[in-house]
Design an enzyme around this catalytic site. Structure first.
Site, mmCIF file in Angstrom:
data_model
loop_
_atom_site.group_PDB
_atom_site.id
_atom_site.type_symbol
_atom_site.label_atom_id
_atom_site.label_comp_id
_atom_site.label_asym_id
_atom_site.label_seq_id
_atom_site.Cartn_x
_atom_site.Cartn_y
_atom_site.Cartn_z
ATOM 1 N N THR A 1 0.968 -0.977 -0.245
ATOM 2 C CA THR A 1 -0.557 -0.106 0.107
ATOM 3 C C THR A 1 0.651 1.417 0.120
ATOM 4 O OG1 THR A 1 -1.009 1.094 1.310
ATOM 5 C CG2 THR A 1 -0.235 -0.097 2.546
ATOM 6 N N ASP A 2 0.289 2.584 -0.593
ATOM 7 C CA ASP A 2 0.983 3.662 -0.530
ATOM 8 C C ASP A 2 0.854 4.404 0.896
ATOM 9 O OD1 ASP A 2 -1.642 4.216 0.101
ATOM 10 O OD2 ASP A 2 -1.858 5.686 -1.754
ATOM 11 N N GLU A 3 -0.038 3.893 1.703
ATOM 12 C CA GLU A 3 0.166 4.340 3.156
ATOM 13 C C GLU A 3 1.646 3.570 4.079
ATOM 14 O OE1 GLU A 3 -3.373 3.420 5.533
ATOM 15 O OE2 GLU A 3 -4.493 3.875 3.954
ATOM 16 N N TYR B 1 -1.694 -0.128 10.712
ATOM 17 C CA TYR B 1 -2.256 -1.088 9.492
ATOM 18 C C TYR B 1 -0.974 -1.089 8.950
ATOM 19 C CZ TYR B 1 -3.665 -1.541 4.605
ATOM 20 O OH TYR B 1 -3.056 -1.946 3.553
ATOM 21 N N LYS C 1 1.990 -3.130 7.239
ATOM 22 C CA LYS C 1 2.153 -3.631 6.076
ATOM 23 C C LYS C 1 4.087 -2.854 5.795
ATOM 24 C CE LYS C 1 -0.321 -4.617 3.067
ATOM 25 N NZ LYS C 1 -0.024 -5.954 2.691
HETATM 26 P P1 NAD Z 1 -9.358 -7.136 1.823
HETATM 27 O O1 NAD Z 1 -9.836 -7.293 3.330
HETATM 28 O O2 NAD Z 1 -10.991 -7.340 1.439
HETATM 29 O O3 NAD Z 1 -8.931 -9.121 1.512
HETATM 30 C C1 NAD Z 1 -8.377 -9.467 2.396
HETATM 31 C C2 NAD Z 1 -8.157 -11.029 2.311
HETATM 32 O O4 NAD Z 1 -7.641 -11.827 2.526
HETATM 33 C C3 NAD Z 1 -9.752 -11.801 2.825
HETATM 34 O O5 NAD Z 1 -10.111 -12.711 2.170
HETATM 35 C C4 NAD Z 1 -9.262 -12.530 3.887
HETATM 36 O O6 NAD Z 1 -10.187 -13.489 4.880
HETATM 37 C C5 NAD Z 1 -8.029 -13.207 3.981
HETATM 38 N N1 NAD Z 1 -7.370 -13.115 4.844
HETATM 39 C C6 NAD Z 1 -6.969 -12.643 5.988
HETATM 40 N N2 NAD Z 1 -6.302 -12.661 6.944
HETATM 41 C C7 NAD Z 1 -5.448 -14.541 6.127
HETATM 42 C C8 NAD Z 1 -4.868 -15.136 6.827
HETATM 43 N N3 NAD Z 1 -4.182 -15.079 8.173
HETATM 44 N N4 NAD Z 1 -4.505 -15.976 6.066
HETATM 45 C C9 NAD Z 1 -4.978 -15.841 4.964
HETATM 46 N N5 NAD Z 1 -5.813 -14.954 4.570
HETATM 47 C C10 NAD Z 1 -6.277 -14.059 4.992
HETATM 48 O O7 NAD Z 1 -7.809 -6.789 1.383
HETATM 49 P P2 NAD Z 1 -8.313 -5.610 0.403
HETATM 50 O O8 NAD Z 1 -8.812 -4.390 0.373
HETATM 51 O O9 NAD Z 1 -8.658 -6.538 -0.554
HETATM 52 O O10 NAD Z 1 -6.484 -6.183 -0.055
HETATM 53 C C11 NAD Z 1 -5.501 -6.446 -0.379
HETATM 54 C C12 NAD Z 1 -4.575 -5.937 -0.602
HETATM 55 O O11 NAD Z 1 -4.214 -5.108 -1.279
HETATM 56 C C13 NAD Z 1 -3.828 -6.447 0.544
HETATM 57 O O12 NAD Z 1 -2.678 -7.046 1.180
HETATM 58 C C14 NAD Z 1 -4.227 -4.437 1.645
HETATM 59 O O13 NAD Z 1 -2.664 -4.395 2.258
HETATM 60 C C15 NAD Z 1 -3.049 -4.248 -0.366
HETATM 61 N N6 NAD Z 1 -4.092 -2.687 -0.542
HETATM 62 C C16 NAD Z 1 -5.007 -2.887 -0.601
HETATM 63 C C17 NAD Z 1 -5.707 -1.370 -1.014
HETATM 64 C C18 NAD Z 1 -7.405 -1.144 -1.016
HETATM 65 O O14 NAD Z 1 -7.604 0.001 -1.239
HETATM 66 N N7 NAD Z 1 -8.254 -1.512 -0.472
HETATM 67 C C19 NAD Z 1 -4.326 -0.316 -1.556
HETATM 68 C C20 NAD Z 1 -3.509 -1.169 -1.559
HETATM 69 C C21 NAD Z 1 -2.755 -2.166 -1.432
HETATM 70 O O1 DAU Z 2 -4.237 3.594 0.726
HETATM 71 C C1 DAU Z 2 -4.270 2.581 0.216
HETATM 72 C C2 DAU Z 2 -5.163 2.302 1.658
HETATM 73 O O2 DAU Z 2 -6.713 2.475 1.187
HETATM 74 C C3 DAU Z 2 -5.514 0.479 1.561
HETATM 75 O O3 DAU Z 2 -3.854 0.156 2.075
HETATM 76 C C4 DAU Z 2 -6.028 0.033 2.628
HETATM 77 O O4 DAU Z 2 -5.908 -1.129 2.882
HETATM 78 C C5 DAU Z 2 -7.829 0.026 2.168
HETATM 79 O O5 DAU Z 2 -8.528 0.008 3.465
HETATM 80 C C6 DAU Z 2 -7.468 1.872 2.316
HETATM 81 O O6 DAU Z 2 -7.075 2.360 3.374
HETATM 82 P P1 DAU Z 2 -7.825 4.102 3.616
HETATM 83 O O7 DAU Z 2 -7.974 4.430 4.905
HETATM 84 O O8 DAU Z 2 -7.951 5.147 3.068
HETATM 85 O O9 DAU Z 2 -9.574 3.231 2.993
HETATM 86 P P2 DAU Z 2 -11.490 3.982 3.761
HETATM 87 O O10 DAU Z 2 -11.874 3.585 2.230
HETATM 88 O O11 DAU Z 2 -11.289 2.762 5.214
HETATM 89 O O12 DAU Z 2 -11.252 5.454 4.380
HETATM 90 C C7 DAU Z 2 -11.168 6.647 2.921
HETATM 91 C C8 DAU Z 2 -10.931 7.621 3.415
HETATM 92 O O13 DAU Z 2 -12.686 7.696 3.592
HETATM 93 C C9 DAU Z 2 -10.452 8.054 4.657
HETATM 94 O O14 DAU Z 2 -9.672 9.512 4.507
HETATM 95 C C10 DAU Z 2 -11.099 7.376 5.816
HETATM 96 C C11 DAU Z 2 -12.716 7.692 5.775
HETATM 97 N N1 DAU Z 2 -13.550 7.729 5.896
HETATM 98 C C12 DAU Z 2 -13.883 6.780 5.826
HETATM 99 C C13 DAU Z 2 -14.900 5.663 6.412
HETATM 100 C C14 DAU Z 2 -15.002 4.443 6.884
HETATM 101 C C15 DAU Z 2 -14.759 8.519 5.959
HETATM 102 O O15 DAU Z 2 -14.587 9.429 5.931
HETATM 103 N N2 DAU Z 2 -16.300 7.895 6.365
HETATM 104 C C16 DAU Z 2 -15.956 6.098 6.712
HETATM 105 O O16 DAU Z 2 -17.392 6.049 6.755
#
Ligand code: NAD
Ligand code: DAU
Length: 332
Positions: free
Chosen positions: A121-123, A148, A152
């Site tokens: 992630t960019d975080e 989180y 990562k």
């Molecule tokens: P998600 O939470 O939707 O899915 C995570 C999956 O991992 C789930 O299916 C869960 O059951 C599985 N999991 C969790 N713990 C586990 C374990 N111990 N063993 C096996 N499986 C397990 O997450 P996502 O949003 O699809 O993110 C996927 C990846 O992408 C993560 O590594 C996250 O850090 C990265 N990422 C997410 C975003 C975003 O915007 N969602 C952006 C950048 C990077």
């Molecule tokens: O940047 C990549 C990341 O983006 C990933 O690594 C994470 O897995 C993914 O969850 C996401 O993280 P954020 O914390 O940015 O996403 P989230 O959807 O939780 O929130 C997006 C923005 O919206 C954040 O600034 C918080 C805000 N927010 C979130 C929720 C759930 C609200 O204002 N209201 C809400 O109800």
């Protein structure tokens, strides 16, 4: 790449990746997923049984992981605890899965010389000021803010160390915020869409000035495949689609597209330590590997995502009450 092990392939991005791979390549996929609250068997519904297998298990289970990694040409590692708000309530699962789980996979990749792609992630880079023209790039120093993002960051550093010390054939990618189908309704965009669809008011943290850099999940996954095929071993690639938007602007766009007044939402308690702004410079990936995003309009992608949630009520509705009760306890 005929046989892939996809960890976390029943979650949001992982399941979209599996669909993408089945549609665009000939590879067979084994999904390893623990089916936590965020992973669902039905995210893989409709995929051909002769191309996709689901193994339910933990990426920190060394015996299971050794067997599956040994049988794969490559591992694409999505599995994680992924939600910042949950990491503030209980960090332990983030340490277990994101750090110990990644370590377990790396040991197996080392033992079997299996190609490994780590999805991150960019975080890990922390945040930027709103008025700063800078964006994150591959050499930006790590400075994570939350349990989180720090877990990562730790996992990224483990991958880099296993490359350098043990010659593991790994690449890494750090992507910005994804949106699209099958995203858990705890996350910002699907939470607001399903709030409106279930007669609740959308919830904005604080003033909503925080900026996220949005990318469609299919664009992320096409980039991951490109890096898996052609990325240089040991390298990190940032993935982003120049999609910076404030949370307030995204909220208004959702309301507009769903036929609601643009001020029909509540301001709620802010996230502690809330990162201000993320912004990705993806020029290395574009110049070196020729990747470009296919989704040109965020509003079109958002409209399609809203339609997807409208059409999949049976998928999200059973979760809604519990997710909102959890947020209500935090004043959110
Ligand atoms: P998600 O939470 O939707 O899915 C995570 C999956 O991992 C789930 O299916 C869960 O059951 C599985 N999991 C969790 N713990 C586990 C374990 N111990 N063993 C096996 N499986 C397990 O997450 P996502 O949003 O699809 O993110 C996927 C990846 O992408 C993560 O590594 C996250 O850090 C990265 N990422 C997410 C975003 C975003 O915007 N969602 C952006 C950048 C990077
Ligand atoms: O940047 C990549 C990341 O983006 C990933 O690594 C994470 O897995 C993914 O969850 C996401 O993280 P954020 O914390 O940015 O996403 P989230 O959807 O939780 O929130 C997006 C923005 O919206 C954040 O600034 C918080 C805000 N927010 C979130 C929720 C759930 C609200 O204002 N209201 C809400 O109800």
């Amino acid at each position: 790449m005929q046989s892939l092990l996809v960890t976390g392939g029943a979650g949001f991005i992982g399941s979209n990746f599996v669909r993408w791979v089945v549609g665009q390549t000939d590879a067979r996929v084994v999904v390893l997923d623990k089916l936590t609250y965020a992973g669902r068997r039905d995210t893989l519904d409709g995929l051909p049984g002769d191309r996709v297998d689901l193994v339910v298990g933990d990426i920190a289970d060394a015996h299971l992981v050794d067997r599956l990694v040994g049988a794969a040409d490559a591992v694409v590692h999505f599995a994680a605890e992924s939600h910042n708000d949950n990491s503030l309530r209980d960090p332990w699962p983030f340490i277990h899965t994101n750090i110990v789980g990644t370590f377990t996979l790396l040991q197996a990749a080392r033992d079997h010389s299996t190609r490994f792609h780590h999805v991150s992630t960019d975080e890990v880079y922390g945040d930027l000021e709103l008025d700063d023209p800078a964006r994150f790039h591959e050499t930006t120093p790590y400075n994570p803010s939350s349990p989180y993002s720090s877990s990562k960051a730790a996992s990224d550093l483990l991958v880099r160390a296993w490359v350098r010390s043990f010659g593991v054939r790994a690449t890494l990618s750090n992507c910005s915020n994804n949106y699209g189908p099958w995203q858990h309704i705890e996350k910002f965009i699907p939470r607001q869409i399903t709030n409106i669809l279930s007669g609740r008011r959308p919830k904005l943290y604080g003033a909503g000035r925080n900026v996220r850099d949005w990318i469609h999940v299919d664009d992320h996954n096409a980039a991951v495949w490109t890096i898996l095929e052609r990325g240089r071993l040991g390298e990190t690639y940032l993935i982003g689609a120049d999609g910076e938007k404030s949370n307030l602007d995204v909220m208004r766009a959702i309301l507009r597209l769903m036929g609601q007044p643009e001020d029909a939402f509540d301001h709620v308690a802010d996230r502690p330590g809330h990162d201000l702004r993320y912004a990705i410079d993806s020029s290395k990936l574009r110049a070196e590997l020729g990747w470009t995003p296919a989704y040109r309009s965020f509003e079109d992608g958002l409209a399609a995502t809203i339609e997807w949630y409208r059409g999949h009520e049976e998928w999200w509705r059973p979760l809604k009450e519990q997710v909102e009760a959890g947020y209500a306890q935090q004043g959110q």
